[in-house]
Scaffold this motif. Sequence first.
Motif, PDB file in Angstrom:
ATOM      1  N   LEU A 119       9.238   0.635  10.437  1.00  0.00           N
ATOM      2  CA  LEU A 119       7.809   0.803  10.565  1.00  0.00           C
ATOM      3  C   LEU A 119       7.499  -0.587  10.984  1.00  0.00           C
ATOM      4  O   LEU A 119       7.596  -1.806  10.716  1.00  0.00           O
ATOM      5  N   LYS A 120       6.649  -0.755  12.240  1.00  0.00           N
ATOM      6  CA  LYS A 120       6.090  -1.913  12.939  1.00  0.00           C
ATOM      7  C   LYS A 120       4.698  -2.122  12.508  1.00  0.00           C
ATOM      8  O   LYS A 120       3.921  -1.507  13.228  1.00  0.00           O
ATOM      9  N   PRO A 121       4.254  -2.849  11.727  1.00  0.00           N
ATOM     10  CA  PRO A 121       2.764  -2.887  11.649  1.00  0.00           C
ATOM     11  C   PRO A 121       1.929  -3.705  12.712  1.00  0.00           C
ATOM     12  O   PRO A 121       2.661  -4.536  13.677  1.00  0.00           O
ATOM     13  N   LEU A 122       0.532  -3.326  12.653  1.00  0.00           N
ATOM     14  CA  LEU A 122      -0.058  -3.659  13.974  1.00  0.00           C
ATOM     15  C   LEU A 122      -0.958  -4.876  13.441  1.00  0.00           C
ATOM     16  O   LEU A 122      -1.256  -5.070  12.423  1.00  0.00           O
ATOM     17  N   ILE A 150       3.755  -5.515   5.483  1.00  0.00           N
ATOM     18  CA  ILE A 150       4.222  -4.486   4.811  1.00  0.00           C
ATOM     19  C   ILE A 150       4.988  -4.889   3.626  1.00  0.00           C
ATOM     20  O   ILE A 150       5.930  -5.898   3.872  1.00  0.00           O
ATOM     21  N   VAL A 206       0.486  -1.835   2.357  1.00  0.00           N
ATOM     22  CA  VAL A 206       0.142  -2.623   3.682  1.00  0.00           C
ATOM     23  C   VAL A 206      -1.138  -3.525   3.453  1.00  0.00           C
ATOM     24  O   VAL A 206      -2.054  -2.885   2.853  1.00  0.00           O
ATOM     25  N   GLN A 257      -0.607  11.523   7.084  1.00  0.00           N
ATOM     26  CA  GLN A 257      -1.055  10.246   7.491  1.00  0.00           C
ATOM     27  C   GLN A 257      -0.469   9.675   8.757  1.00  0.00           C
ATOM     28  O   GLN A 257      -0.412   8.534   9.351  1.00  0.00           O
ATOM     29  N   THR A 267      -3.294  -0.722   1.243  1.00  0.00           N
ATOM     30  CA  THR A 267      -3.053   0.624   1.290  1.00  0.00           C
ATOM     31  C   THR A 267      -1.907   1.024   1.241  1.00  0.00           C
ATOM     32  O   THR A 267      -0.841   0.263   1.625  1.00  0.00           O
ATOM     33  N   ARG A 274      -1.340  -7.039   9.830  1.00  0.00           N
ATOM     34  CA  ARG A 274      -0.774  -6.458   8.661  1.00  0.00           C
ATOM     35  C   ARG A 274       0.456  -7.076   8.230  1.00  0.00           C
ATOM     36  O   ARG A 274       1.413  -7.279   9.199  1.00  0.00           O
ATOM     37  N   VAL A 299       1.355   3.285   1.530  1.00  0.00           N
ATOM     38  CA  VAL A 299       1.967   4.143   2.491  1.00  0.00           C
ATOM     39  C   VAL A 299       3.234   4.579   2.077  1.00  0.00           C
ATOM     40  O   VAL A 299       4.027   4.034   1.139  1.00  0.00           O
ATOM     41  N   ASP A 343      -4.432   4.685   8.466  1.00  0.00           N
ATOM     42  CA  ASP A 343      -5.198   4.705   7.221  1.00  0.00           C
ATOM     43  C   ASP A 343      -5.734   6.309   6.732  1.00  0.00           C
ATOM     44  O   ASP A 343      -6.176   6.863   7.667  1.00  0.00           O
ATOM     45  N   LEU A 387       1.353   5.553  11.956  1.00  0.00           N
ATOM     46  CA  LEU A 387       0.829   5.787  10.400  1.00  0.00           C
ATOM     47  C   LEU A 387      -0.570   5.293  10.655  1.00  0.00           C
ATOM     48  O   LEU A 387      -0.854   4.163  11.137  1.00  0.00           O
ATOM     49  N   ASP A 416      -7.668   1.126  12.720  1.00  0.00           N
ATOM     50  CA  ASP A 416      -7.238   2.098  11.953  1.00  0.00           C
ATOM     51  C   ASP A 416      -5.696   2.502  11.868  1.00  0.00           C
ATOM     52  O   ASP A 416      -5.226   3.310  11.106  1.00  0.00           O
ATOM     53  N   ILE A 417      -4.983   2.079  12.918  1.00  0.00           N
ATOM     54  CA  ILE A 417      -3.473   2.308  13.040  1.00  0.00           C
ATOM     55  C   ILE A 417      -2.790   1.234  12.128  1.00  0.00           C
ATOM     56  O   ILE A 417      -2.840  -0.071  12.441  1.00  0.00           O
ATOM     57  N   VAL A 418      -2.005   1.824  11.222  1.00  0.00           N
ATOM     58  CA  VAL A 418      -1.363   0.832  10.137  1.00  0.00           C
ATOM     59  C   VAL A 418      -0.126   0.417  10.835  1.00  0.00           C
ATOM     60  O   VAL A 418       0.225  -0.859  10.805  1.00  0.00           O
ATOM     61  N   ALA A 419       0.749   1.088  11.418  1.00  0.00           N
ATOM     62  CA  ALA A 419       2.037   0.630  11.772  1.00  0.00           C
ATOM     63  C   ALA A 419       2.426   1.821  12.953  1.00  0.00           C
ATOM     64  O   ALA A 419       2.021   2.897  12.754  1.00  0.00           O
TER      65      ALA A 419
END
Lengths: 94, 94, 94, 94, 94, 94, 94
Positions: free
Chosen positions: A2-5, A10, A83, E35, A72, A8, A74, E67, E65, E88-91
């Motif tokens: 998972l690459k957070p944006l 994780i 996250v 999601q 949140t 954020r 996930v 929200d 992924l 709204d994009i988490v990862a």
Amino acid sequence: MLKPLGDRVILEVQKDEEQNVGGIVIASNAQEKPQTGNVIAVGTGRVLDNGEKVALSVEVGDTILFDKYAGTEVKYAEKDYLVVHEKDIVAIVD
Amino acid sequence: MLKPLGDRVILEVQKDEEQNVGGIVIASNAQEKPQTGNVIAVGTGRVLDNGEKVALSVEVGDTILFDKYAGTEVKYAEKDYLVVHEKDIVAIVD
Amino acid sequence: MLKPLGDRVILEVQKDEEQNVGGIVIASNAQEKPQTGNVIAVGTGRVLDNGEKVALSVEVGDTILFDKYAGTEVKYAEKDYLVVHEKDIVAIVD
Amino acid sequence: MLKPLGDRVILEVQKDEEQNVGGIVIASNAQEKPQTGNVIAVGTGRVLDNGEKVALSVEVGDTILFDKYAGTEVKYAEKDYLVVHEKDIVAIVD
Amino acid sequence: MLKPLGDRVILEVQKDEEQNVGGIVIASNAQEKPQTGNVIAVGTGRVLDNGEKVALSVEVGDTILFDKYAGTEVKYAEKDYLVVHEKDIVAIVD
Amino acid sequence: MLKPLGDRVILEVQKDEEQNVGGIVIASNAQEKPQTGNVIAVGTGRVLDNGEKVALSVEVGDTILFDKYAGTEVKYAEKDYLVVHEKDIVAIVD
Amino acid sequence: MLKPLGDRVILEVQKDEEQNVGGIVIASNAQEKPQTGNVIAVGTGRVLDNGEKVALSVEVGDTILFDKYAGTEVKYAEKDYLVVHEKDIVAIVD
């Protein structure tokens, strides 16, 4: 992976086992939510109003304290993660 | 050790002992929440919209007055602390 | 001594004595809250978005008129004070 | 004298006498609130985000129209005044 | 073809088939909302306050992924899509 | 004369006469509020965050369409006017 | 002609005829609101905080998809139009 944006982070949150108080088992739902987690991935940074990117102040491997109820949940590859945004991180536990 | 992020300050708040009024013990819950604390750690500063960092105006060791109900309680190494944002600090008690 | 932060001003508010109307004592709670105070300490100034500090426009010793219900009451050294933000100050009484 | 702060303007509002409609006196409370006032003092100006001050666009002596329900009533030297922010001034009556 | 505006991303969301739990069919409405989605179109970028455009950090073909509850469902050419804003994009799932 | 401040526009709104539907008079209150008006005065412009003034995009004499429910009614010299902010003007009717 | 202001776009929305489902006429009110429209006029652009104007990203003649419930209905020359802000436009249908 998972690459957070953005800003954020994780986290892997340590879930306490069900506790046994005086012989009575308290389901973990009734317990206080944990507030500590291990950073397993960080975003590329927060974008300022002028377009610049500011790197996050936590790193993979840090143990952090975060605001109750922040984040949140996930699910990824059968595991649960949390996250959180950088602004919800209270302190790094050193 | 706890290293607060951004404009956060970690306080140790003096909890008054239970008071004994005319022979009646008043549990500390029923008393007014304290508004004074000792700064035990300060963040690296507030980040402005243009990316600059402004150092906090309080230092470790200061005694401060903070807004009632401000802050988040955190527990660390069996002790309770209060984490407040700089904007919630009313004054330094000199 | 109390050193207010940012754009805060500490006031001493004149509490009127209990009034006696036609022989009936009206407890001060039932009276209108005072809106005038004497400035006893001022903060170091408001911090703009670009990081600059702007000095406050009131000084220690000024008598000011402030918005009803503005401010936070603080107790220090057995006395009550009111802490208001500069934006809640309506006018200086000259 | 009252010296308003920032973008505030102090007004003297003409209170209409109680009206007599068909022999029935209508207390002024039941009437529409007046929306016109005479400017008796103006603040030193609005402070922009970059720290500059912008002078107000009304002057002492102007008659102005203001938004219904805008403003805070203040009492000074036995007289009632209304303090409004510049943004609540609809128009100057010429 | 759909060309999203600004910082919007159009997703194709994998709808799970109705699940059969112990012989009981659970209608997909009663299941948790998915999601994860595949990016099928991205906007031209977010416009900053100074007028600059910042390209999005996801690309067509990415699996992302997002929200829970984020996004607006749109129907186009008999198919359902979800339109989400970049925030709204988490990862990105790699 | 009324000189509006900032980005305000003063309108004269055409009130339709009471309508007579199949012999039944419908009081104008029960009718839809008008959404068209004639500009009779415009403010000196909107002040940007950096202190610059931007002239309005409508002129005296324009007929405009405005958002339902926008604006404040003012009475001046026995006539009713509507004051709207520029952002509430939908379109100029040419 | 209608000339929209700022970042507004005027749309002609295709109203579906009343549908006839299995012999039962469903009044169009009970149907889902349409989300597609044809652009018939565009504003002069969005004004940034620094006073610059940014041209809209849709043109007269485009078919667009817009957020459900966005927009204000206006009536002009006996026809109904929908006025939406650019931020409510989801995508251009190509």
